[in-house]
Design an enzyme around this catalytic site. Structure first.
Site, PDB file in Angstrom:
ATOM      1  N   ASN A 281      -2.573   4.099   2.139  1.00 24.64           N
ATOM      2  CA  ASN A 281      -1.562   4.685   1.257  1.00 24.64           C
ATOM      3  C   ASN A 281      -0.207   4.509   1.934  1.00 24.64           C
ATOM      4  O   ASN A 281       0.090   5.183   2.913  1.00 24.64           O
ATOM      5  CB  ASN A 281      -1.882   6.177   1.055  1.00 24.64           C
ATOM      6  CG  ASN A 281      -0.771   6.925   0.356  1.00 24.64           C
ATOM      7  OD1 ASN A 281       0.096   6.322  -0.280  1.00 24.64           O
ATOM      8  ND2 ASN A 281      -0.785   8.249   0.464  1.00 24.64           N
TER       9      ASN A 281
ATOM     10  N   LYS B 118       2.657   5.278   0.813  1.00 23.09           N
ATOM     11  CA  LYS B 118       3.643   6.316   0.413  1.00 23.09           C
ATOM     12  C   LYS B 118       4.960   5.628   0.017  1.00 23.09           C
ATOM     13  O   LYS B 118       4.928   4.535  -0.538  1.00 23.09           O
ATOM     14  CB  LYS B 118       3.837   7.329   1.532  1.00 23.09           C
ATOM     15  CG  LYS B 118       2.519   7.851   2.088  1.00 23.09           C
ATOM     16  CD  LYS B 118       2.692   9.045   2.969  1.00 23.09           C
ATOM     17  CE  LYS B 118       1.393   9.363   3.673  1.00 23.09           C
ATOM     18  NZ  LYS B 118       1.321  10.721   4.148  1.00 23.09           N
TER      19      LYS B 118
ATOM     20  N   HIS C  41      -2.550  13.854  -4.577  1.00 23.99           N
ATOM     21  CA  HIS C  41      -2.191  13.840  -3.150  1.00 23.99           C
ATOM     22  C   HIS C  41      -1.408  15.115  -2.824  1.00 23.99           C
ATOM     23  O   HIS C  41      -0.605  15.580  -3.635  1.00 23.99           O
ATOM     24  CB  HIS C  41      -1.355  12.600  -2.826  1.00 23.99           C
ATOM     25  CG  HIS C  41      -1.196  12.376  -1.359  1.00 23.99           C
ATOM     26  ND1 HIS C  41      -0.308  13.087  -0.601  1.00 23.99           N
ATOM     27  CD2 HIS C  41      -1.849  11.551  -0.505  1.00 23.99           C
ATOM     28  CE1 HIS C  41      -0.404  12.691   0.668  1.00 23.99           C
ATOM     29  NE2 HIS C  41      -1.337  11.753   0.750  1.00 23.99           N
TER      30      HIS C  41
ATOM     31  N   GLU D 242       1.086  15.688  -1.080  1.00 23.41           N
ATOM     32  CA  GLU D 242       2.555  15.588  -1.151  1.00 23.41           C
ATOM     33  C   GLU D 242       3.038  15.731  -2.593  1.00 23.41           C
ATOM     34  O   GLU D 242       4.107  16.287  -2.846  1.00 23.41           O
ATOM     35  CB  GLU D 242       3.015  14.250  -0.535  1.00 23.41           C
ATOM     36  CG  GLU D 242       2.903  14.285   0.981  1.00 23.41           C
ATOM     37  CD  GLU D 242       2.669  12.929   1.638  1.00 23.41           C
ATOM     38  OE1 GLU D 242       2.880  11.889   0.997  1.00 23.41           O
ATOM     39  OE2 GLU D 242       2.246  12.931   2.812  1.00 23.41           O
TER      40      GLU D 242
ATOM     41  N   GLU E 187      -8.668  15.693   2.427  1.00 23.23           N
ATOM     42  CA  GLU E 187      -7.549  15.556   3.346  1.00 23.23           C
ATOM     43  C   GLU E 187      -6.992  16.941   3.678  1.00 23.23           C
ATOM     44  O   GLU E 187      -6.227  17.506   2.879  1.00 23.23           O
ATOM     45  CB  GLU E 187      -6.427  14.732   2.707  1.00 23.23           C
ATOM     46  CG  GLU E 187      -6.831  13.347   2.299  1.00 23.23           C
ATOM     47  CD  GLU E 187      -5.625  12.428   2.184  1.00 23.23           C
ATOM     48  OE1 GLU E 187      -5.573  11.439   2.916  1.00 23.23           O
ATOM     49  OE2 GLU E 187      -4.716  12.715   1.387  1.00 23.23           O
TER      50      GLU E 187
ATOM     51  N   GLY F 269      -0.123  13.315   8.308  1.00 24.24           N
ATOM     52  CA  GLY F 269       1.141  12.911   8.933  1.00 24.24           C
ATOM     53  C   GLY F 269       1.549  13.762  10.117  1.00 24.24           C
ATOM     54  O   GLY F 269       2.707  13.716  10.552  1.00 24.24           O
TER      55      GLY F 269
ATOM     56  N   SER G 235      -4.158  11.715   9.422  1.00 23.54           N
ATOM     57  CA  SER G 235      -3.863  11.172  10.754  1.00 23.54           C
ATOM     58  C   SER G 235      -4.988  10.311  11.330  1.00 23.54           C
ATOM     59  O   SER G 235      -5.206  10.300  12.540  1.00 23.54           O
ATOM     60  CB  SER G 235      -3.503  12.300  11.728  1.00 23.54           C
ATOM     61  OG  SER G 235      -2.309  12.944  11.310  1.00 23.54           O
TER      62      SER G 235
ATOM     63  N   GLY H 197      -2.682   6.924   5.889  1.00 27.63           N
ATOM     64  CA  GLY H 197      -1.254   6.842   5.585  1.00 27.63           C
ATOM     65  C   GLY H 197      -0.526   6.004   6.620  1.00 27.63           C
ATOM     66  O   GLY H 197      -0.563   4.775   6.594  1.00 27.63           O
TER      67      GLY H 197
HETATM   68  C1  PEP Z   1      -2.256  10.231   3.425  1.00 25.57           C
HETATM   69  O1  PEP Z   1      -1.137   9.894   3.087  1.00 25.57           O
HETATM   70  O2  PEP Z   1      -3.114  10.414   2.576  1.00 25.57           O
HETATM   71  C2  PEP Z   1      -2.536  10.409   4.859  1.00 25.57           C
HETATM   72  C3  PEP Z   1      -3.732  10.785   5.217  1.00 25.57           C
HETATM   73  O3  PEP Z   1      -1.506  10.180   5.729  1.00 25.57           O
HETATM   74  P1  PEP Z   1      -1.608  10.060   7.345  1.00 25.57           P
HETATM   75  O4  PEP Z   1      -2.760   9.125   7.638  1.00 25.57           O
HETATM   76  O5  PEP Z   1      -0.301   9.514   7.770  1.00 25.57           O
HETATM   77  O6  PEP Z   1      -1.887  11.426   7.865  1.00 25.57           O
END
Ligand code: PEP
Length: 249
Positions: free
Chosen positions: A12, A14, A97, A99, A166, A172, A207, A228
């Site tokens: 992803n 973003k 998601h 966010e 998640e 992040g 992460s 991400g």
């Molecule tokens: C995501 O955007 O779904 C995500 C898991 O981001 P990151 O891997 O950066 O934590």
């Protein structure tokens, strides 16, 4: 390409990625062999869907989008509908998601409308669910996840779906859930999905990076990752794919 392998590593991007960066990513990706037991997917921003479509397809990477609107077409300035995503050869679309839930204020009802719209046009939603740190500390993680999954009540059984667990506090932040937490929570999510008649693939996200991917992907009930930050560079993305291939093979 449609999602047929059970293990999926999905990137992803973003709100990241310019055309020049996409070209660099693809050039690097070409140097890596395609794994046998793992499906790869990439969700770049809308502006990169068309330019990345052909080169990703050549490499066997499935294309997806990060969001969709539920209306068919018309006066919805700034929105993208499912048919536009199909036109760009997308197979997946990320929905719910954290966010979008927390920054844009997307509700479960809106996410359900988007699921229906995506299914109507042959897209496979990757439905994201997860608890905040406060909710985990209060001991209400399973309650929160069950509420987020409840939008699947009465959903058609035959429509494709992938769920991504998640934990919001791991996205992040560089923090990841412990393997014990991952196993326990994935078991709950699988159980809940079965109860809702949707026995589908469940990814872990938060992460994930080349250093922790092997341990996380080896956890029972984990069938891939939504990545991400570490998906922005082909090198780290492919290291995660390799780690998944080792455990999926
Ligand atoms: C995501 O955007 O779904 C995500 C898991 O981001 P990151 O891997 O950066 O934590």
């Amino acid at each position: 390409m449609s999602g047929s392998k059970r293990c999926l590593i999905a990137g992803n991007w973003k709100m990241n990625g310019l055309l020049s960066e996409a070209e660099e990513f693809i050039a690097e990706l070409r140097e890596n062999p395609a794994p046998e037991h793992v499906e790869l997917a990439l969700m770049p921003p809308f502006t990169l869907l068309h330019p990345m479509n052909r080169p990703l397809a050549d490499k066997g990477v499935t294309l997806g989008a990060q969001n969709v609107y539920y209306e068919e077409k018309g006066a919805f300035t700034g929105s993208i509908c499912p048919r536009m995503l199909r036109d760009a050869n997308c197979h997946y679309v990320i929905l719910g998601h954290s966010e979008r839930r927390s920054i844009i204020g997307e509700s479960n009802a809106q996410i359900r409308s988007k699921l229906n719209a995506a299914w109507l046009h042959g897209l496979e939603p990757i439905l994201c669910i997860g608890e905040t740190l406060e909710q985990r500390e209060k001991g209400i993680t399973n309650h929160v996840l069950a509420e987020q999954l409840a939008i699947l009540k009465g959903a058609p059984k035959d429509k494709p779906l992938t769920v991504a667990y998640e934990p919001v506090w791991a996205i992040g932040t560089g923090k990841t859930a412990t393997p014990e937490m991952v196993v326990e929570t994935h078991a709950f999510v699988h159980e809940e999905l079965k109860r809702l008649g949707k026995d589908c693939r469940v990814l872990y996200g938060g992460s994930v990076n080349p250093g922790n991917a092997k341990e996380l992907m080896a956890c029972e009930g984990v069938e891939g990752a939504l990545v991400g930050g570490a998906s922005l560079k082909a090198d780290s993305f492919m290291q995660i794919v390799e780690a998944a291939a080792e455990t999926a093979g």
